[in-house]
Design an enzyme around this catalytic site. Structure first.
Site, PDB file in Angstrom:
ATOM      1  N   CYS A   1     -11.615   5.569  -1.314  1.00 56.57           N
ATOM      2  CA  CYS A   1     -12.526   4.879  -0.403  1.00 56.57           C
ATOM      3  C   CYS A   1     -12.267   5.262   1.052  1.00 56.57           C
ATOM      4  O   CYS A   1     -12.581   6.361   1.474  1.00 56.57           O
ATOM      5  CB  CYS A   1     -12.456   3.376  -0.635  1.00 56.57           C
ATOM      6  SG  CYS A   1     -13.885   2.486   0.042  1.00 56.57           S
TER       7      CYS A   1
ATOM      8  N   HIS B   1     -13.298   2.607  -6.473  1.00 57.82           N
ATOM      9  CA  HIS B   1     -11.941   2.083  -6.635  1.00 57.82           C
ATOM     10  C   HIS B   1     -11.516   2.147  -8.105  1.00 57.82           C
ATOM     11  O   HIS B   1     -11.869   1.274  -8.908  1.00 57.82           O
ATOM     12  CB  HIS B   1     -11.866   0.638  -6.143  1.00 57.82           C
ATOM     13  CG  HIS B   1     -11.973   0.495  -4.660  1.00 57.82           C
ATOM     14  ND1 HIS B   1     -10.881   0.499  -3.827  1.00 57.82           N
ATOM     15  CD2 HIS B   1     -13.064   0.371  -3.866  1.00 57.82           C
ATOM     16  CE1 HIS B   1     -11.287   0.375  -2.571  1.00 57.82           C
ATOM     17  NE2 HIS B   1     -12.597   0.299  -2.566  1.00 57.82           N
TER      18      HIS B   1
ATOM     19  N   GLU C   1      -8.658   1.526  -9.242  1.00 59.15           N
ATOM     20  CA  GLU C   1      -7.592   0.569  -9.507  1.00 59.15           C
ATOM     21  C   GLU C   1      -8.084  -0.793  -9.977  1.00 59.15           C
ATOM     22  O   GLU C   1      -7.324  -1.561 -10.578  1.00 59.15           O
ATOM     23  CB  GLU C   1      -6.716   0.393  -8.262  1.00 59.15           C
ATOM     24  CG  GLU C   1      -7.370  -0.327  -7.087  1.00 59.15           C
ATOM     25  CD  GLU C   1      -8.154   0.595  -6.164  1.00 59.15           C
ATOM     26  OE1 GLU C   1      -8.370   0.209  -5.003  1.00 59.15           O
ATOM     27  OE2 GLU C   1      -8.558   1.688  -6.605  1.00 59.15           O
TER      28      GLU C   1
END
Length: 509
Positions: free
Chosen positions: A79, A167, A169
């Site tokens: 990002c 993202h 994660e």
């Protein structure tokens, strides 16, 4: 360890999730804020650049000298990190109509890109960006797109760099862990060396070496963190570890004696101190939650210090600090705004002139539990829900007195026992009862009542950073409510808290 990953934090709310995902692959990683990087960068074999709430086009936005890592270490930029690389290497980042928030699907994937091996088009990802990369940096090529964002991911092969606008994660990204696995395990051939057994062996050796034959004092709380820390220290130094378990009068019903017996059964050198009256009397007339926390914390320091003085020639104070506590203390913009004081009591090392030892300071909560399991710790302690340091002092809204403590202890015991009876306890991250500072009208028999209200709370979470309320069966809620109201004189109403974190916190105070 041969393989260590550095996560450079630009202030993203998801940075800890990056670390947890990498740790799930049994790879060791550390988080450092962009403005406080380690002096020895050579120890890290790869780098992750995190997201950020800032725009790369803002004045004074987070920045680092990328030249010190680009080309010398493999990198994943996420990002903001991806946008920072783009801007610094002749790309263009701008605010446009191509912004995305929330779920998106990949409409294009470079089939030759090893990062996306085993991942198909239409894979769901999680976007959270206002800026977009409208022109790629020098030497870059697109490796993934969505319908809204052409440059959803790019690579620069000459720099061994992957950059993602989404993202990987967060749990909403399908196959996010697979992306990290492809990068660290398949492409970089990292070794899975971050596991409970290796941590225990390494930590016990380090503790023996650092402490030698000196005495260590540890305050036990009954929780997982301090208990696991105690077992590790006991393995390293045996009876030179002196544990103190303080009853502040604000524990759950019968908890002090039950937990003390468990500690003794585990072979720990532990002393139980009942200081209930001192704590409770100190809270008389106090209703502000921050003042209550400070009074409880300061009283603990007094009691702990007094008992510690009875242990001659102690040199160390052990604490069950875990990694989220460490990260908070070195956050990008300094400690975050005080929502509530942390339950770990400060002030002890200075007051007692002791060196601090924190054997769990690089672990997340779920990792602590895995370590405890490998240490064959009692399941009753290992699976215990987190419990706030100030205890029932912050689960009684308003003034804390003996009557309120008795009410909440009785109601809470019924609630927790019911969770265990229905086999729901281990499905829940944290549960507890809150005594509200209100009375309501009720009817019991043919008589009018005007009594207290209790709220029950149960959340599911991985690490407490975010949490969702647990959806109980209606029959469970009915049974708990009826049992509390019928058996606890002084309570005539039970409510269930259906707030998630954020925006609510897990505890009410």
């Amino acid at each position: 360890m041969q393989n260590k990953v550095l996560i450079i934090d630009f202030g993203s709310q998801y940075t800890q999730l990056i670390a947890r995902r990498i740790r799930e692959l049994f790879i060791y990683c550390e988080i450092s804020p962009f403005n406080n990087l380690p002096s020895d960068m050579d120890q890290f074999k790869a780098v992750v650049l995190s997201g950020s709430p800032f725009s790369v086009n803002q004045t004074n936005s987070p920045d680092i000298d990328l030249k010190m890592i680009l080309g010398s270490k493999p990198i994943i930029a996420i990002c903001y990190g991806a946008q920072l690389v783009a801007k610094k290497f002749n790309g263009i980042v701008k605010n446009s109509n191509s912004r995305e928030y929330g779920r998106a699907n990949l409409s294009f994937i470079d089939e030759d890109c090893s990062l996306f091996e085993g991942i198909n088009v239409n894979n769901q990802v999680w976007m959270s960006h206002g800026d977009t990369i409208s022109k790629l940096p020098s030497g870059a090529k697109v490796i993934a797109s969505t319908n809204s964002v052409s440059n959803a991911a790019y690579s620069i092969d000459s720099l061994n760099l992957y950059a993602l606008q989404f993202h990987p994660e967060v749990f909403h990204t399908e196959n996010g862990l697979k992306i990290f696995e492809n990068f660290f395990l398949k492409e970089l051939k990292f070794i899975k060396e971050w596991n409970p057994e290796s941590f225990i062996d390494r930590t016990v050796k380090e503790l023996k070496s650092e402490i030698s034959d000196e005495k260590v004092i540890l305050g036990l709380s009954g929780g997982v963190d301090s208990s696991v820390a105690a077992i590790l220290l006991d393995r390293a130094i045996g009876k030179n570890l002196h544990c103190i378990f303080v009853n502040n009068g604000l524990l759950r019903k019968n908890e002090f004696n039950e937990v003390l017996d468990q500690y003794i059964g585990m072979g720990l050198n532990v002393k139980g101190i009942d200081a209930s009256d001192k704590f409770i009397n100190g809270l008389k007339g106090i209703i502000d939650p921050e003042i209550k926390r400070k009074i409880i914390g300061n009283t603990f320091i007094e009691v702990f210090d007094e008992e510690s003085k009875k242990i001659s020639n102690a040199k160390w104070l052990a604490q069950g600090t875990i990694y989220p506590d460490v990260i908070e203390s070195i956050s990008v913009k300094g400690p975050s705004a005080t929502i509530k004081s942390h339950h770990n009591v400060g002030g002890l090392p200075e007051k007692m002139n002791l060196k601090v030892i924190e054997p769990l300071k690089m672990l997340f909560k779920d990792e602590v539990r895995r370590i405890g399991n490998s240490l064959n710790m009692s399941k009753e302690i290992l699976n215990r829900h987190p419990f706030p340091g100030p205890g029932l002092g912050i689960r009684i809204l308003g003034e804390v007195d003996y009557e309120s403590i008795a009410l909440i202890q009785e109601a809470d015991k019924i609630y927790i026992d019911s969770l265990k009876k229905w086999k729901l306890y281990n499905k829940i991250w944290q549960a507890g009862s809150i005594l509200l500072p209100v009375k309501s009208v009720g009817v019991m028999g043919d008589e009018r009542t005007y009594e207290r209200c209790v709220a029950i709370r149960a959340v599911v979470s991985t690490d407490g950073m975010t949490a969702d309320w647990y959806e109980f069966p209606n029959d469970f809620l009915k049974e708990v409510s009826n049992t509390i109201i019928n058996k606890v004189k002084g309570i005539n109403r039970v409510v269930y808290d259906i707030s998630s974190k954020p925006p609510a916190t897990i505890e009410w105070e």
